[in-house]
Each structure stands twice: as structure tokens, then as C-alpha cells.
Design an enzyme around this catalytic site. Sequence first.
Site, PDB file in Angstrom:
ATOM      1  N   GLY A 259       0.711  -1.323   0.076  1.00 40.15           N
ATOM      2  CA  GLY A 259      -0.014   0.097  -0.029  1.00 40.15           C
ATOM      3  C   GLY A 259       0.853   1.245  -0.095  1.00 40.15           C
TER       4      GLY A 259
ATOM      5  N   ASN B 200       1.325   3.015  -2.692  1.00 35.30           N
ATOM      6  CA  ASN B 200       0.699   3.918  -3.572  1.00 35.30           C
ATOM      7  C   ASN B 200      -0.329   4.454  -3.038  1.00 35.30           C
ATOM      8  OD1 ASN B 200       1.579   4.006  -6.501  1.00 35.30           O
ATOM      9  ND2 ASN B 200       2.034   1.789  -6.017  1.00 35.30           N
TER      10      ASN B 200
ATOM     11  N   ASN C  73      -5.951   1.594 -12.794  1.00 36.78           N
ATOM     12  CA  ASN C  73      -4.849   0.604 -12.158  1.00 36.78           C
ATOM     13  C   ASN C  73      -3.383   1.178 -12.400  1.00 36.78           C
ATOM     14  OD1 ASN C  73      -3.853  -1.799 -11.031  1.00 36.78           O
ATOM     15  ND2 ASN C  73      -3.337  -2.149 -13.300  1.00 36.78           N
TER      16      ASN C  73
ATOM     17  N   HIS D 170       0.113   0.316 -12.831  1.00 33.27           N
ATOM     18  CA  HIS D 170       1.077  -0.888 -13.235  1.00 33.27           C
ATOM     19  C   HIS D 170       2.669  -0.519 -13.599  1.00 33.27           C
ATOM     20  CE1 HIS D 170       1.910  -4.911 -14.755  1.00 33.27           C
ATOM     21  NE2 HIS D 170       2.793  -4.482 -15.363  1.00 33.27           N
TER      22      HIS D 170
ATOM     23  N   ASP E 213      -4.381  -5.730 -17.050  1.00 33.69           N
ATOM     24  CA  ASP E 213      -3.495  -4.701 -17.650  1.00 33.69           C
ATOM     25  C   ASP E 213      -3.873  -4.452 -19.095  1.00 33.69           C
ATOM     26  OD1 ASP E 213      -2.281  -4.877 -15.113  1.00 33.69           O
ATOM     27  OD2 ASP E 213      -0.902  -6.500 -15.929  1.00 33.69           O
TER      28      ASP E 213
HETATM   29  C1  GRF Z   1       2.774  -1.282  -7.872  1.00 29.34           C
HETATM   30  O1  GRF Z   1       4.065  -1.535  -8.259  1.00 29.34           O
HETATM   31  C2  GRF Z   1       1.836  -1.265  -8.536  1.00 29.34           C
HETATM   32  O2  GRF Z   1       2.235  -0.711  -9.948  1.00 29.34           O
HETATM   33  C3  GRF Z   1       1.584  -2.742  -8.757  1.00 29.34           C
HETATM   34  O3  GRF Z   1       1.662  -3.241  -7.624  1.00 29.34           O
HETATM   35  C4  GRF Z   1       2.434  -2.530  -6.912  1.00 29.34           C
HETATM   36  C5  GRF Z   1       1.910  -2.132  -5.527  1.00 29.34           C
HETATM   37  O4  GRF Z   1       2.844  -1.620  -4.738  1.00 29.34           O
HETATM   38  N1  GRF Z   1       0.011  -2.814  -9.405  1.00 29.34           N
HETATM   39  P1  GRF Z   1       2.456  -0.925  -3.282  1.00 29.34           P
HETATM   40  O5  GRF Z   1       1.586  -1.909  -2.509  1.00 29.34           O
HETATM   41  O6  GRF Z   1       1.556   0.292  -3.576  1.00 29.34           O
HETATM   42  O7  GRF Z   1       3.532  -0.385  -2.633  1.00 29.34           O
END
Ligand code: GRF
Length: 204
Positions: free
Chosen positions: A12, A14, A107, A109, A150
Site C-alpha cells: 500500500g 501507492n 490501475n 502498473h 493490464d
Molecule cells: C505497484 O508496483 C503497482 O504498480 C502494482 O502493484 C504494486 C503495489 O505496490 N500494481 P504498493 O503496494 O502500492 O507498494
Amino acid sequence: MLRIGVLASHTGSNFQAVVDACTDGQLDASVVQLVSNNSNSKVMTRAIKSGIPAAHLSSKSYPEFSDLDRAICDTMTSAEVDLILLAGYMKKLGPRVLEEYEDRIINVHPSLLPKYGGQGFYGLRVHEAVLASGDSETGASVHLVNGEYDTGRILAQRSLRVEPGDTAEALSDRVHRLEYELLIDVIGQFATENATENTVEEKS
Ligand code: GRF
């Protein structure tokens, strides 16, 4: 103000970047709901610490995919979510939530899609594949979500150079930082559109 619901399975970071951008006023938005399929995930702890409602919805609690789909959709609509963000959510979404939130599910990625996307491309595997291919650049993508992994329309991408001696871990770190910036940009655009729509509705 744009109301964001997040689906996430693990760390988490992000999620946290978006929460922080909302809190410090960078985004005219608020994270109002987290849904995770993993009750022991760090992202659940982060949500609880920030006072954000966190629901654990998974195939364990809802063995029927259609029931899980309905539960996710109901949770998001009850929280009056405008935009759903998938930030490290490893499952496919069902038709109900996809229809209810058409063109409003994004999403993030960690590659320059369509390269290194699809089932099996997650976490360090993405960066290992980039290094194995000898690509000179990689990056992050934000795309609309459909029923496959994706493949939805790409909304924005940002790239960085692969440096000599890079490891998958080093790339992962740099791409993660890029993801935070990219996500905040894209969500900012949704927030602007949302504010414009609300103003038009108020005037009419
Ligand atoms: C990120 O690299 C995102 O692109 C991918 O999963 C990862 C999640 O990372 N879908 P975090 O849990 O937000 O650190």
C-alpha cells in the site's frame, strides 16, 4: 471533492502516497474507502491508522465470484465513491463493479504497458523481465480497468532509464516513486473533471 475508493492487496505505498496527497492539499480529493482481499496486509494497517474505512472482502468470505463482485460494488457505492483505484490489487474485477464504474476504475502498473503486463507480471518479476530483455528504459503506466489484466486503455505513462548495474530491487524502488507522481497527476485530472461536472450540475 473527488471521492476515491482503493482496492489493494499488500504493502500500500501507492495507497499512502494518494492519501498523503489528499491530506496535504495536492489533490482536491479524499480517500473514503479501502477494500482489501488480504486482512493481514500492511495496507489495511495504513488505512486504519489514517481513519479510512477498511473492508476485508475476499474469495474466502465470498466463495461465489458474483457475490464478491456485488459486495465490492455495494461497498464502493455505499461510500459514494466517484473513482476506484487499483493499487496492487491482484484479482480480476467482476461485471457488476465494472459496469457501475465504467471508465472510472484505474490501475497503476510498474512497466511501460503493453510491455510486461498480464498474468504473472507483478512485483519484482516485472523488473527482472525488463533487465533480462536488455531494455534501456522502463517506467509506470496508469490505465482504465476492464475484465482482463493490464489491457484497458492507457491514460498516462512515465519512463526512466535503466542504468548499468541496476537490480530488480533498485528498479522497483525508482519505478514506485514514479508511480506515485503519475497517479497523483492522473487523479488530479479526474478531480478537475469532477469539479467541472459538479459546477455545471449546480448551475443547471
Ligand atoms: C505497484 O508496483 C503497482 O504498480 C502494482 O502493484 C504494486 C503495489 O505496490 N500494481 P504498493 O503496494 O502500492 O507498494
